[in-house]
Design a protein around this motif. Sequence first.
Motif, mmCIF file in Angstrom:
data_model
loop_
_atom_site.group_PDB
_atom_site.id
_atom_site.type_symbol
_atom_site.label_atom_id
_atom_site.label_comp_id
_atom_site.label_asym_id
_atom_site.label_seq_id
_atom_site.Cartn_x
_atom_site.Cartn_y
_atom_site.Cartn_z
ATOM 1 N N SER A 227 0.843 -1.047 -0.011
ATOM 2 C CA SER A 227 -0.300 -0.112 -0.234
ATOM 3 C C SER A 227 0.887 1.152 0.335
ATOM 4 N N THR A 228 1.797 0.924 0.474
ATOM 5 C CA THR A 228 2.925 1.963 0.486
ATOM 6 C C THR A 228 4.178 2.319 -0.130
ATOM 7 N N SER A 229 4.933 1.112 -0.940
ATOM 8 C CA SER A 229 5.625 1.200 -1.475
ATOM 9 C C SER A 229 6.208 1.700 -2.942
ATOM 10 N N ASP A 230 7.019 1.996 -3.240
ATOM 11 C CA ASP A 230 6.784 2.382 -4.728
ATOM 12 C C ASP A 230 8.155 1.555 -5.524
ATOM 13 N N HIS A 231 8.151 0.786 -4.982
ATOM 14 C CA HIS A 231 8.666 -0.284 -6.576
ATOM 15 C C HIS A 231 8.661 -0.416 -7.242
ATOM 16 N N GLU A 232 9.095 0.053 -8.054
ATOM 17 C CA GLU A 232 9.171 -0.728 -9.891
ATOM 18 C C GLU A 232 9.489 -2.654 -10.237
#
Length: 299
Positions: free
Chosen positions: A90-95
Amino acid sequence: MRTDLNLLRLLLAIYEHGNVTLAAKQLGISQPAASASLARLRQSLDDPLFIRSGANMEATPRAQAIIDRTREVMEIIDTEILSSPTFDPSTSDHEFTLCLSAVGEVVFLPALFERVRREAPHTRIKTISLAPDQLAGALREGTVDAALGYFPDLTGPNIYQQRLFSHDLVCMVRAGHPIKGERLSLEAFCEADHLQVRDGSRSQEMFETYLSEQHVQRKIALQISHYMSVPSIIQSSDLVVVLPRTVARLYANEAKVRTLEAPLELPTYDLKQYWHGRLHHSPVNVWLRHLVADVFTSA
């Protein structure tokens, strides 16, 4: 000079409680063990560290000088080094980087992107296409999180794989094609002019090998290297093309074409997800694999 990290934990506990017995209780060790550890720490730092003052232990200047830095170091160790890694979608900005063929993007990407977007709205997905020998290295190095599709050459002791579902091939012609019915006869299949797609995919290679084994020859009128122009070519000609069923269904909804079953019992092939053992326990990779399996696994 080497110092047991547990001795530094004892230093902090005694400083906080001002009492060896209470410090021992906090750390879950006996009072004699705490006293012995304090003696070792005093010897290591060549300082008494704590002086008894009534019922309490008061820190020496040496202990006071290192206590803040010790607390900071132990917090880093506990929260960043020793703690179990986690992943919060819900908070990760992983690619996420996925290896997909052109057909794989049609089969997997729409549903996968919708689900990832819903559960991990700040993440991003990047797709690439690699040859099998390049793909194995990319998975090992972690530059690719997972490969989705038909990659029968992607094997090895450190390559994990999970079957998602079986896929098959189907014929497609224009909506008003002279061939009628829902299945091509072998005679009509062999007499028709064919559009052949040679996009380098293993599924097409498998199909060509199967035809050769069955001693079936087609008349190839046009050969192209990708599927993008297939609908426009088919709907304006009498050509027959063989392509993955999922892709054919998509084109049938968007162009004036229809699907026909092939005259032969074409072999099915399993679409799988692949990942490297280095990432097997990675929380990010575990989350991705579970999501992919949930979206695509068939009974």
